[in-house]
Write an enzyme that holds these catalytic residues in place. Structure first.
Site, PDB file in Angstrom:
ATOM      1  N   SER A 147      -1.005   2.902  -1.220  1.00  0.00           N
ATOM      2  CA  SER A 147       0.401   2.496  -1.160  1.00  0.00           C
ATOM      3  C   SER A 147       1.205   3.482  -0.317  1.00  0.00           C
ATOM      4  CB  SER A 147       0.999   2.460  -2.569  1.00  0.00           C
ATOM      5  OG  SER A 147       0.309   1.541  -3.370  1.00  0.00           O
TER       6      SER A 147
HETATM    7  N1  SAH Z   1      -2.491   3.031  -6.185  1.00  0.00           N
HETATM    8  C1  SAH Z   1      -3.619   2.819  -5.298  1.00  0.00           C
HETATM    9  C2  SAH Z   1      -3.557   1.385  -4.816  1.00  0.00           C
HETATM   10  C3  SAH Z   1      -4.802   0.922  -4.173  1.00  0.00           C
HETATM   11  S1  SAH Z   1      -4.696  -0.763  -3.617  1.00  0.00           S
HETATM   12  C4  SAH Z   1      -3.457   3.787  -4.139  1.00  0.00           C
HETATM   13  O1  SAH Z   1      -2.334   3.986  -3.686  1.00  0.00           O
HETATM   14  O2  SAH Z   1      -4.453   4.335  -3.669  1.00  0.00           O
HETATM   15  C5  SAH Z   1      -5.046  -1.639  -5.103  1.00  0.00           C
HETATM   16  C6  SAH Z   1      -6.369  -1.298  -5.724  1.00  0.00           C
HETATM   17  O3  SAH Z   1      -6.571  -2.197  -6.803  1.00  0.00           O
HETATM   18  C7  SAH Z   1      -7.565  -1.469  -4.796  1.00  0.00           C
HETATM   19  O4  SAH Z   1      -8.265  -0.269  -4.775  1.00  0.00           O
HETATM   20  C8  SAH Z   1      -8.367  -2.587  -5.428  1.00  0.00           C
HETATM   21  O5  SAH Z   1      -9.757  -2.420  -5.243  1.00  0.00           O
HETATM   22  C9  SAH Z   1      -7.950  -2.458  -6.888  1.00  0.00           C
HETATM   23  N2  SAH Z   1      -8.134  -3.674  -7.700  1.00  0.00           N
HETATM   24  C10 SAH Z   1      -7.795  -4.958  -7.419  1.00  0.00           C
HETATM   25  N3  SAH Z   1      -8.134  -5.774  -8.435  1.00  0.00           N
HETATM   26  C11 SAH Z   1      -8.698  -4.978  -9.404  1.00  0.00           C
HETATM   27  C12 SAH Z   1      -9.247  -5.228 -10.685  1.00  0.00           C
HETATM   28  N4  SAH Z   1      -9.317  -6.458 -11.199  1.00  0.00           N
HETATM   29  N5  SAH Z   1      -9.725  -4.188 -11.378  1.00  0.00           N
HETATM   30  C13 SAH Z   1      -9.680  -2.919 -10.875  1.00  0.00           C
HETATM   31  N6  SAH Z   1      -9.197  -2.620  -9.673  1.00  0.00           N
HETATM   32  C14 SAH Z   1      -8.687  -3.638  -8.933  1.00  0.00           C
END
Ligand code: SAH
Length: 284
Positions: free
Chosen positions: A121
């Site tokens: 993000s």
């Molecule tokens: N806060 C993190 C956001 C990463 S993007 C950062 O800034 O690094 C969102 C993340 O959610 C991704 O890594 C994706 O793989 C994860 N994600 C999506 N659906 C998910 C689920 N059902 N269970 C666990 N992780 C999930």
């Protein structure tokens, strides 16, 4: 699907009364040519082509990463995104540059690709979520970071709740979970790893029941609806911050009152990757 977690500050229509804020935030890092933005953001930024950059890219590339991280935090403070000393301190302590590949412009205020159809993000979204959750991230408290991705916020949570508390990241892509562990181990949160900071590979829609209830739950991907398991795992008195929606998404702030009832409000419009199944995410 490469651009997520764009704060509404980049997406506020120009006629909106908070346009001024959108403009100041947008010009904050406008010097970058490396935006990975949603079309709406690009549109807004292109309207700002006469804005003089306040922080030049030259500065980003020529000083050390700690300096760059510090300057990013100062800029977020200057524009009112970081409001508290607590959030400034933790974002200074956890160097964002350690949570992305070395060729990624880590300190630019934009989400960046991390592979597997996911992104880290944007700094202003991390700051916004930390501000919303800070009272629920006191020393000794418990935090759950669903869709922990790079591990950046999990590391921030761990620093805030300290060794007496607990911060759990859950991520469903095993390679991203491993990447986040490597990142955390390079960061100021390394000594907390597997003491009070944990990363688990699992479907985050189910939360992590073993360490529930949580004072703070952050969800880093947009859910079509608020998952029941997460509501159940939120402590009375606790707070969850979660993007909800599909194409149109709102960042919801959910407070569980002491009697177990919920108060739900919308903080802002956002754009995150979906909280979905692993297969659906990898298919894009
Ligand atoms: N806060 C993190 C956001 C990463 S993007 C950062 O800034 O690094 C969102 C993340 O959610 C991704 O890594 C994706 O793989 C994860 N994600 C999506 N659906 C998910 C689920 N059902 N269970 C666990 N992780 C999930």
């Amino acid at each position: 699907m490469h651009c997520v977690a764009l704060g509404s500050r980049f997406r506020i229509p120009l006629w909106n009364p908070v346009r001024k804020k959108a403009l100041t935030v947008a010009k904050l890092f406008y010097s970058s040519s490396s935006y990975h933005c949603a079309p709406s953001s690009v549109k807004l930024l292109s309207l700002l082509s006469d804005v003089r950059p306040l922080t030049t890219m030259e500065n980003f590339w020529t000083s050390g990463s700690v300096d760059k991280n510090k300057r990013m935090v100062e800029s977020l403070q200057r524009y009112g995104i970081i409001k508290s000393k607590k959030v400034a301190e933790v974002m200074e302590k956890i160097d964002r540059g350690l949570f992305v590949q070395s060729d990624t412009p880590a300190y630019v205020d934009s989400p960046m690709q991390i592979g597997y159809n996911a992104t880290i993000s944007a700094p202003h979204m991390h700051a916004t979520c930390l501000e919303l959750l800070k009272e629920h991230l006191q020393p000794g408290m418990r935090a759950l970071d669903v869709g922990s991705g790079t591990g950046y916020l999990t590391a921030c949570f761990a620093i805030m709740v300290g060794p007496q508390g607990c911060a759990v990241g859950v991520e469903h892509i095993p390679e991203l979970a491993s990447f986040s562990i490597e990142n955390i181990k390079k960061s100021s949160a390394s000594s907390l790893f597997e003491g009070s900071l944990w990363v688990h590979v699992t479907d985050g829609r189910l939360g992590w029941a073993e360490l529930a209830p949580y004072d703070a739950i952050h969800v880093g991907a947009a859910a079509p609806e608020i998952p029941n398991a997460l509501i159940e795992q939120l402590k009375p008195g606790g707070r969850m911050v979660i993007p909800v929606g599909t194409i149109l998404q709102d960042l919801k702030v959910i407070d569980k009152k002491l009697d177990g009832s919920l108060s739900i409000r919308t903080e802002t419009s956002v754009r995150y990757v979906p909280l979905t199944s692993k297969d659906a995410q990898l298919r894009g």
